[in-house]
Design a protein around this motif. Sequence first.
Motif, PDB file in Angstrom:
ATOM      1  N   GLY A  71       0.816  -1.202   0.000  1.00 35.39           N
ATOM      2  CA  GLY A  71       0.000   0.000   0.000  1.00 35.39           C
ATOM      3  C   GLY A  71       0.851   1.254   0.000  1.00 35.39           C
ATOM      4  O   GLY A  71       2.055   1.226  -0.269  1.00 35.39           O
ATOM      5  N   LYS A  72       0.234   2.368   0.330  1.00 34.86           N
ATOM      6  CA  LYS A  72       0.934   3.645   0.339  1.00 34.86           C
ATOM      7  C   LYS A  72       1.622   3.859   1.688  1.00 34.86           C
ATOM      8  O   LYS A  72       0.997   3.711   2.737  1.00 34.86           O
ATOM      9  CB  LYS A  72      -0.058   4.773   0.088  1.00 34.86           C
ATOM     10  CG  LYS A  72      -0.781   4.677  -1.240  1.00 34.86           C
ATOM     11  CD  LYS A  72      -1.844   5.760  -1.364  1.00 34.86           C
ATOM     12  CE  LYS A  72      -2.599   5.639  -2.673  1.00 34.86           C
ATOM     13  NZ  LYS A  72      -3.680   6.664  -2.792  1.00 34.86           N
ATOM     14  N   PRO A  73       2.913   4.220   1.667  1.00 31.69           N
ATOM     15  CA  PRO A  73       3.628   4.426   2.933  1.00 31.69           C
ATOM     16  C   PRO A  73       2.961   5.430   3.860  1.00 31.69           C
ATOM     17  O   PRO A  73       3.046   5.283   5.085  1.00 31.69           O
ATOM     18  CB  PRO A  73       5.014   4.909   2.478  1.00 31.69           C
ATOM     19  CG  PRO A  73       5.198   4.279   1.134  1.00 31.69           C
ATOM     20  CD  PRO A  73       3.830   4.311   0.510  1.00 31.69           C
ATOM     21  N   GLU A  74       2.287   6.435   3.298  1.00 30.93           N
ATOM     22  CA  GLU A  74       1.647   7.418   4.173  1.00 30.93           C
ATOM     23  C   GLU A  74       0.487   6.816   4.962  1.00 30.93           C
ATOM     24  O   GLU A  74      -0.022   7.439   5.904  1.00 30.93           O
ATOM     25  CB  GLU A  74       1.167   8.635   3.369  1.00 30.93           C
ATOM     26  CG  GLU A  74       0.187   8.327   2.266  1.00 30.93           C
ATOM     27  CD  GLU A  74       0.847   8.129   0.904  1.00 30.93           C
ATOM     28  OE1 GLU A  74       0.183   8.431  -0.110  1.00 30.93           O
ATOM     29  OE2 GLU A  74       2.026   7.694   0.863  1.00 30.93           O
ATOM     30  N   LEU A  75       0.059   5.599   4.592  1.00 31.32           N
ATOM     31  CA  LEU A  75      -1.011   4.915   5.326  1.00 31.32           C
ATOM     32  C   LEU A  75      -0.475   3.861   6.297  1.00 31.32           C
ATOM     33  O   LEU A  75      -1.241   3.083   6.852  1.00 31.32           O
ATOM     34  CB  LEU A  75      -1.999   4.269   4.347  1.00 31.32           C
ATOM     35  CG  LEU A  75      -2.778   5.249   3.470  1.00 31.32           C
ATOM     36  CD1 LEU A  75      -3.736   4.499   2.548  1.00 31.32           C
ATOM     37  CD2 LEU A  75      -3.540   6.256   4.314  1.00 31.32           C
ATOM     38  N   TRP A  76       0.819   3.850   6.506  1.00 30.15           N
ATOM     39  CA  TRP A  76       1.393   2.991   7.544  1.00 30.15           C
ATOM     40  C   TRP A  76       1.276   3.736   8.870  1.00 30.15           C
ATOM     41  O   TRP A  76       2.233   4.297   9.401  1.00 30.15           O
ATOM     42  CB  TRP A  76       2.847   2.668   7.241  1.00 30.15           C
ATOM     43  CG  TRP A  76       3.063   1.877   5.975  1.00 30.15           C
ATOM     44  CD1 TRP A  76       2.139   1.126   5.299  1.00 30.15           C
ATOM     45  CD2 TRP A  76       4.285   1.763   5.232  1.00 30.15           C
ATOM     46  NE1 TRP A  76       2.706   0.547   4.188  1.00 30.15           N
ATOM     47  CE2 TRP A  76       4.017   0.920   4.116  1.00 30.15           C
ATOM     48  CE3 TRP A  76       5.566   2.284   5.396  1.00 30.15           C
ATOM     49  CZ2 TRP A  76       5.001   0.590   3.183  1.00 30.15           C
ATOM     50  CZ3 TRP A  76       6.545   1.962   4.475  1.00 30.15           C
ATOM     51  CH2 TRP A  76       6.267   1.120   3.373  1.00 30.15           C
ATOM     52  N   THR A  77       0.086   3.732   9.426  1.00 25.86           N
ATOM     53  CA  THR A  77      -0.199   4.463  10.658  1.00 25.86           C
ATOM     54  C   THR A  77      -1.004   3.585  11.601  1.00 25.86           C
ATOM     55  O   THR A  77      -1.659   2.621  11.189  1.00 25.86           O
ATOM     56  CB  THR A  77      -1.000   5.745  10.376  1.00 25.86           C
ATOM     57  OG1 THR A  77      -2.317   5.392   9.905  1.00 25.86           O
ATOM     58  CG2 THR A  77      -0.310   6.617   9.335  1.00 25.86           C
ATOM     59  N   ASP A 197      11.776  -3.383   6.167  1.00 21.87           N
ATOM     60  CA  ASP A 197      12.543  -2.387   6.912  1.00 21.87           C
ATOM     61  C   ASP A 197      12.048  -0.970   6.661  1.00 21.87           C
ATOM     62  O   ASP A 197      12.275  -0.074   7.487  1.00 21.87           O
ATOM     63  CB  ASP A 197      14.031  -2.495   6.541  1.00 21.87           C
ATOM     64  CG  ASP A 197      14.667  -3.780   7.045  1.00 21.87           C
ATOM     65  OD1 ASP A 197      14.194  -4.304   8.073  1.00 21.87           O
ATOM     66  OD2 ASP A 197      15.634  -4.255   6.416  1.00 21.87           O
ATOM     67  N   GLU A 198      11.365  -0.759   5.537  1.00 22.95           N
ATOM     68  CA  GLU A 198      10.860   0.578   5.247  1.00 22.95           C
ATOM     69  C   GLU A 198       9.778   0.985   6.249  1.00 22.95           C
ATOM     70  O   GLU A 198       9.657   2.165   6.594  1.00 22.95           O
ATOM     71  CB  GLU A 198      10.314   0.643   3.821  1.00 22.95           C
ATOM     72  CG  GLU A 198      11.385   0.496   2.750  1.00 22.95           C
ATOM     73  CD  GLU A 198      10.799   0.538   1.347  1.00 22.95           C
ATOM     74  OE1 GLU A 198       9.620   0.965   1.207  1.00 22.95           O
ATOM     75  OE2 GLU A 198      11.495   0.147   0.410  1.00 22.95           O
ATOM     76  N   VAL A 199       8.989   0.019   6.690  1.00 19.33           N
ATOM     77  CA  VAL A 199       7.969   0.331   7.702  1.00 19.33           C
ATOM     78  C   VAL A 199       8.643   0.713   9.015  1.00 19.33           C
ATOM     79  O   VAL A 199       8.233   1.673   9.690  1.00 19.33           O
ATOM     80  CB  VAL A 199       7.018  -0.865   7.911  1.00 19.33           C
ATOM     81  CG1 VAL A 199       6.030  -0.571   9.028  1.00 19.33           C
ATOM     82  CG2 VAL A 199       6.271  -1.187   6.630  1.00 19.33           C
ATOM     83  N   ARG A 204      10.257   4.914  12.923  1.00 17.72           N
ATOM     84  CA  ARG A 204      11.303   5.618  13.681  1.00 17.72           C
ATOM     85  C   ARG A 204      11.329   7.104  13.342  1.00 17.72           C
ATOM     86  O   ARG A 204      11.742   7.920  14.159  1.00 17.72           O
ATOM     87  CB  ARG A 204      12.667   4.986  13.415  1.00 17.72           C
ATOM     88  CG  ARG A 204      12.809   3.568  13.968  1.00 17.72           C
ATOM     89  CD  ARG A 204      14.249   3.132  13.983  1.00 17.72           C
ATOM     90  NE  ARG A 204      15.022   3.899  14.935  1.00 17.72           N
ATOM     91  CZ  ARG A 204      16.345   3.981  14.913  1.00 17.72           C
ATOM     92  NH1 ARG A 204      17.037   3.365  13.964  1.00 17.72           N
ATOM     93  NH2 ARG A 204      17.000   4.686  15.816  1.00 17.72           N
ATOM     94  N   ALA A 205      10.867   7.432  12.129  1.00 19.26           N
ATOM     95  CA  ALA A 205      10.799   8.841  11.732  1.00 19.26           C
ATOM     96  C   ALA A 205       9.526   9.518  12.216  1.00 19.26           C
ATOM     97  O   ALA A 205       9.303  10.694  11.941  1.00 19.26           O
ATOM     98  CB  ALA A 205      10.906   8.953  10.212  1.00 19.26           C
ATOM     99  N   GLY A 206       8.672   8.784  12.943  1.00 24.20           N
ATOM    100  CA  GLY A 206       7.439   9.351  13.477  1.00 24.20           C
ATOM    101  C   GLY A 206       6.264   9.294  12.534  1.00 24.20           C
ATOM    102  O   GLY A 206       5.207   9.879  12.817  1.00 24.20           O
ATOM    103  N   GLY A 207       6.402   8.550  11.430  1.00 27.58           N
ATOM    104  CA  GLY A 207       5.354   8.532  10.422  1.00 27.58           C
ATOM    105  C   GLY A 207       4.103   7.762  10.795  1.00 27.58           C
ATOM    106  O   GLY A 207       3.056   7.941  10.158  1.00 27.58           O
ATOM    107  N   CYS A 208       4.181   6.901  11.808  1.00 25.55           N
ATOM    108  CA  CYS A 208       3.010   6.101  12.199  1.00 25.55           C
ATOM    109  C   CYS A 208       2.062   6.870  13.111  1.00 25.55           C
ATOM    110  O   CYS A 208       0.940   6.423  13.353  1.00 25.55           O
ATOM    111  CB  CYS A 208       3.455   4.825  12.915  1.00 25.55           C
ATOM    112  SG  CYS A 208       4.495   3.735  11.912  1.00 25.55           S
ATOM    113  N   GLY A 209       2.526   8.004  13.608  1.00 27.25           N
ATOM    114  CA  GLY A 209       1.751   8.755  14.586  1.00 27.25           C
ATOM    115  C   GLY A 209       2.371   8.585  15.963  1.00 27.25           C
ATOM    116  O   GLY A 209       3.357   7.858  16.135  1.00 27.25           O
ATOM    117  N   PRO A 210       1.841   9.238  16.982  1.00 26.01           N
ATOM    118  CA  PRO A 210       2.394   9.132  18.336  1.00 26.01           C
ATOM    119  C   PRO A 210       2.419   7.687  18.821  1.00 26.01           C
ATOM    120  O   PRO A 210       1.402   6.990  18.759  1.00 26.01           O
ATOM    121  CB  PRO A 210       1.450   9.983  19.182  1.00 26.01           C
ATOM    122  CG  PRO A 210       0.807  10.920  18.205  1.00 26.01           C
ATOM    123  CD  PRO A 210       0.692  10.160  16.923  1.00 26.01           C
TER     124      PRO A 210
END
Length: 287
Positions: A71-77, A197-199, A204-210
């Motif tokens: 899927g789209k990386p921005e939706l890995w939350t 590893d991309e997930v 680690r970059a904070g992309g999943c949310g708090p």
Amino acid sequence: MAVADVSLYFDVEGCGLTAQGDRMLARPTLLLLHGGPGADHSLFKPEFSLLADVAQVIYLDQRGSGRSDRGKPELWTWTRWADDVAAFCEALDIRTPVLVGSSSGGRVAVECAARHPGLVAGLVLESTLGVPTSLDESLEVFERRGGQVARDAAARHLGGDTSPSAAKAWADHGLPLYAGASDGDIASRMARALINDEVQAHFRAGGCGPAEVNAALATAVACPTLILAGEDDPVSPAPAARRLATLLTSSATQVEVLAGVGHGVFRQAPEKAFDAVRTFLRNLPTR
């Protein structure tokens, strides 16, 4: 299984209905949410086969992970993963599952229970991510178990250092302490897992949310909850697991801390952990 914009891989052990005399009785459904984030359901195998005699066990690879679509990386939350669980259950007509979340999967499970309170019958949070934890608390466990070199390696890794030297120090001195003295062949287990590893980098970059479960999220959880923690877990320390229990004020919550266990209670102490799960399942309210 098609869910929203992705296809999710799942596997099943155990039957949902069992024959008893002249009746067919429904058994609880355990929906397993792996950690990582970015790992896969294989980390639950083979231990969870032990529960297939009392429950239907469903293994799920979350979006971006394992054999599921990336899927789209921005939706890995946390939110999207939680909503995927709800949509997955709706698609397969899975009613009132018990969500079993390991490490980051525990964070997904809490999010799902808070966002979809009518769906979830119970939570089992094992070595869960999201507990209110201070860095010093984690570093103390690293130092207690591996000395100053482990503390220093963990401080660099957990502090966001992504340099090659920090990665090597972490691999040599920090990562091995995820395990406890009773852990099995962790190298073979990790080798057979499909890990994105991309997930992990996104996380680690904070992309999943708090990552931390705050009070507002915790109080939205209405179902009974079992928290399993390892006394020697440097990632999700036992004192933090106890603090999480105090946040879950809207649910009946119990905490089991197992001595000599690191990060991964089900791997390292399956008999004790599954005894606690069996008791938890027996005591769940009928819905």
